[in-house]
Design an enzyme around this catalytic site. Structure first.
Site, PDB file in Angstrom:
ATOM      1  CB  CYS A 154      28.511  -0.987  -8.847  1.00  0.00           C
ATOM      2  SG  CYS A 154      29.374  -1.941  -7.586  1.00  0.00           S
TER       3      CYS A 154
ATOM      4  CG  LEU B 274      -2.098  -0.886   1.263  1.00  0.00           C
ATOM      5  CD1 LEU B 274      -2.856  -0.736   2.573  1.00  0.00           C
ATOM      6  CD2 LEU B 274      -3.018  -0.559   0.092  1.00  0.00           C
TER       7      LEU B 274
ATOM      8  CG  ASP C 240       9.912   0.493   2.925  1.00  0.00           C
ATOM      9  OD1 ASP C 240       9.552   1.063   1.876  1.00  0.00           O
ATOM     10  OD2 ASP C 240       9.264  -0.430   3.453  1.00  0.00           O
TER      11      ASP C 240
ATOM     12  CD  GLU D 156      22.968   3.486  -6.995  1.00  0.00           C
ATOM     13  OE1 GLU D 156      23.970   4.149  -7.318  1.00  0.00           O
ATOM     14  OE2 GLU D 156      22.927   2.238  -7.070  1.00  0.00           O
TER      15      GLU D 156
ATOM     16  CD  GLN E 158     -16.875  -1.099   9.025  1.00  0.00           C
ATOM     17  OE1 GLN E 158     -17.450  -1.939   9.705  1.00  0.00           O
ATOM     18  NE2 GLN E 158     -17.486  -0.432   8.055  1.00  0.00           N
TER      19      GLN E 158
ATOM     20  CE  LYS F 202     -20.514   1.924   6.410  1.00  0.00           C
ATOM     21  NZ  LYS F 202     -20.902   1.442   5.069  1.00  0.00           N
TER      22      LYS F 202
ATOM     23  CG  HIS G 245      26.006   1.255  -5.487  1.00  0.00           C
ATOM     24  ND1 HIS G 245      25.247   0.728  -6.495  1.00  0.00           N
ATOM     25  CD2 HIS G 245      26.826   0.264  -5.086  1.00  0.00           C
ATOM     26  CE1 HIS G 245      25.580  -0.532  -6.693  1.00  0.00           C
ATOM     27  NE2 HIS G 245      26.548  -0.841  -5.852  1.00  0.00           N
TER      28      HIS G 245
END
Ligand code: GLN
Length: 549
Positions: free
Chosen positions: A379, A15, A71, A516, A192, A223, A514
């Site tokens: 790399c 998600l 993450d 990045e 819910q 709701k 690296h």
């Protein structure tokens, strides 16, 4: 005294919990707070370093050389004060490993070792270490509420709420609110149920972030609030956006940071989100558009290169350029030739392990070099550039990395131990093991050659970048390679090749490290900015020709 925000997820995975956590970090930081961020991963692997990128996406490397969940990359890209490290990512495997080690040492004095309290204590200690001295520590719990694996983590964060008090702990729960198109209905039931599940293990969420296709209508919001025992204003709608960087403002506009601040009793200045607004504006109004080929191995799963994809986009943001990235399997280059590369304005060969498609990557480098197309090698992308130069510029037939051919007559890329004596710090380095390996990991200093493309890009000759690799340029070949035109423009303190380039080319640059991993959207990264600028110049140079056709 650090306060905690725990972020759990419900209904389904994927998600965007990592992005949501990172964006929450960003808007809290925008109110003047320092933030640390932790990811708790319920799987049993001890760290993500050995997990397949096909399954798990990229392995993100922190400054201190820890191999972590991707993450953590989102966290560092969104939050300046959050610099991840050894204590920022715990898996079930790592928690158990350390509890079992303590048990073997006799630390528990013969007590029966149990999930509660021993595993949960270990988790809580880990979280506190990772929190450091930040004002707020955001802790994301991987997986979905209801999974067997995540239970000890949820129990640990429940306990922290009791121990620290509810004015120092906030629970955020992320759920999915699906839209059923056949009946044109928005369904709140999964949310819910997910909250019910969370409450059954003792956690009442303070805030819900509801993912949906479209903004949540106020009726559904009411709701959800009623059925989940969450105040209506704390039901935040997070609908699908075309641009990641719109999310901080979307959350702030609904008062998310204010709700957290109020619960933690913090009196804060207004959020300053102007940098995020500037990014969104820059992306919406590019002054040019370029096509960049990324030729690698895990092209079906873009998450394998997420930091690199982001870094290229950051280069675009800071040069007002729309960057279209074309993912190309290097195997396809082997089978179908380089034709697909002809329409590209720039070429990137990213990092990688294993020999699949390696010749395709070498061919790609040759194509970029011979045709003057901007090339950036990362790399493995530097290693194949060295192999290509060895074969086609220095005439070293059959040159290869020993990673792919142990018998090569010219091991231009090899393990240090294959071309250097075991002396001094070489031994130390080879003992910096990860799963019995000899990986060079984490941030190290690099010295750039004055006046080189590398130094001009960085605007500096002393830099620091992160590594994750085993093989190195074989220094015994350096003279032959530089006679053939290869420039070794970046070196480590212990004389290992860090960057290469060639002259007589619009832009041909590659790094063993690296870059990045240290790029973020607000600041961009010097190497990616210079690469995208070159790509853009190249594409503009091409325009008259295209116009003629
Ligand atoms: N496989 C190469 C090495 O280990 C390159 C690694 C990488 O690209 N990250 O040296």
């Amino acid at each position: 005294m650090t306060s905690y925000v725990f972020i759990t997820g419900g209904v389904v995975s994927s998600l965007g919990k990592g992005i949501t956590s990172a964006c929450l970090g960003a808007i809290l930081e925008a109110r003047g707070l320092t933030i640390s961020m932790i990811k708790l991963d319920p799987y049993i692997n001890v760290d993500p370093g050995t997990m397949s990128p096909f399954q798990h996406g990229e392995v993100f490397v922190t400054h201190d050389g820890t191999e972590t969940d991707l993450d953590l990359g989102h966290y560092e890209r969104f939050v300046r004060t959050a610099r991840g490290g050894r204590h920022s990512n715990y898996t079930t495997g790592r928690i158990y490993e350390s509890v079992i080690a303590k048990e073997r040492r006799g630390d528990y004095l013969g007590a029966t070792v149990q999930v509660i309290p021993h595993i949960t204590d270990e988790i809580k200690q880990g979280v506190k270490k990772g929190a450091g001295d930040a004002d707020i520590c955001l802790v994301e719990i991987g997986g979905t509420v209801g999974d067997i694996e995540s239970l000890p983590f949820l129990e640990a964060i429940r306990q922290m709420g009791i121990e620290l008090g509810r004015d120092r702990v906030v629970y955020v729960h992320l759920t999915l609110v699906p839209y059923i198109s056949t009946s044109s209905e928005i369904k709140t039931k999964p949310t819910q149920h997910s909250v019910k599940e969370l409450r059954s293990i003792g956690i009442q969420p303070d805030i819900l972030v509801c993912r949906s296709e479209k903004p949540l209508p106020s009726e559904e919001r009411k709701k959800i609030a009623l059925f989940t025992n969450v105040p209506e204003k704390a039901v935040i709608s997070a609908w699908d956006r075309d641009d990641l960087y719109k999310i901080p403002a979307m959350m702030h506009d609904q008062g998310l940071d204010g709700i957290v601040a109020r619960q933690l009793g913090l009196d804060l200045p207004e959020a300053d989100l102007h940098e995020w607004d500037a990014i969104v504006a820059a992306k919406q109004n590019p002054t040019a558009e370029v096509n960049v080929a990324m030729v690698g191995k895990y092209m079906d799963l873009k998450d394998s290169y997420i930091s690199l994809v982001e870094a290229l986009q950051h280069g675009g943001i800071h040069t007002s350029t729309r960057v279209n990235i074309h993912f190309i399997e290097s195997r396809d280059i082997e089978e179908q030739g380089v034709a697909r590369l002809e329409s590209m304005d720039g070429i990137v060969v990213p990092g990688g392990f294993g020999d699949r498609g390696i010749e395709g990557k070498i061919e790609t480098v040759r194509f970029a070099r011979e045709n003057g197309i901007p090339y950036l090698g990362i790399c493995l992308g530097m290693q194949v550039a060295v192999i290509e130069a060895a074969r086609n510029l220095a005439g070293l037939e059959g040159a290869m990395s020993t990673e792919f051919n142990k018998e090569t007559p010219h091991p231009v890329i090899a393990l240090i131990t294959e071309w250097q004596d075991h002396t001094g710090d070489t031994i130390e380095r080879s003992e910096q093991s990860n799963m019995g390996g000899t990986m060079r990991l984490g941030a190290q200093a690099v010295t750039l050659q004055e006046g080189s493309l590398a130094a001009r890009s960085y605007g500096n000759t002393n830099i620091e970048e992160r590594h994750r690799h085993r093989y190195e340029v074989n220094n015994n070949y350096r003279d032959r390679l530089s006679d053939a035109g290869l420039i070794f423009s970046g070196l480590s303190v212990d004389d290992l090749v860090e960057m290469i380039e060639i002259s007589d080319h619009p832009y041909f640059l590659a790094s063993q490290f690296h870059p990045e991993f240290t790029s973020n959207p607000r600041d961009g990264h010097p190497l990616f900015k210079s690469f995208i600028s070159a790509v853009r110049e190249y594409s503009e140079g091409e325009l008259p020709e295209a116009a003629e056709a």
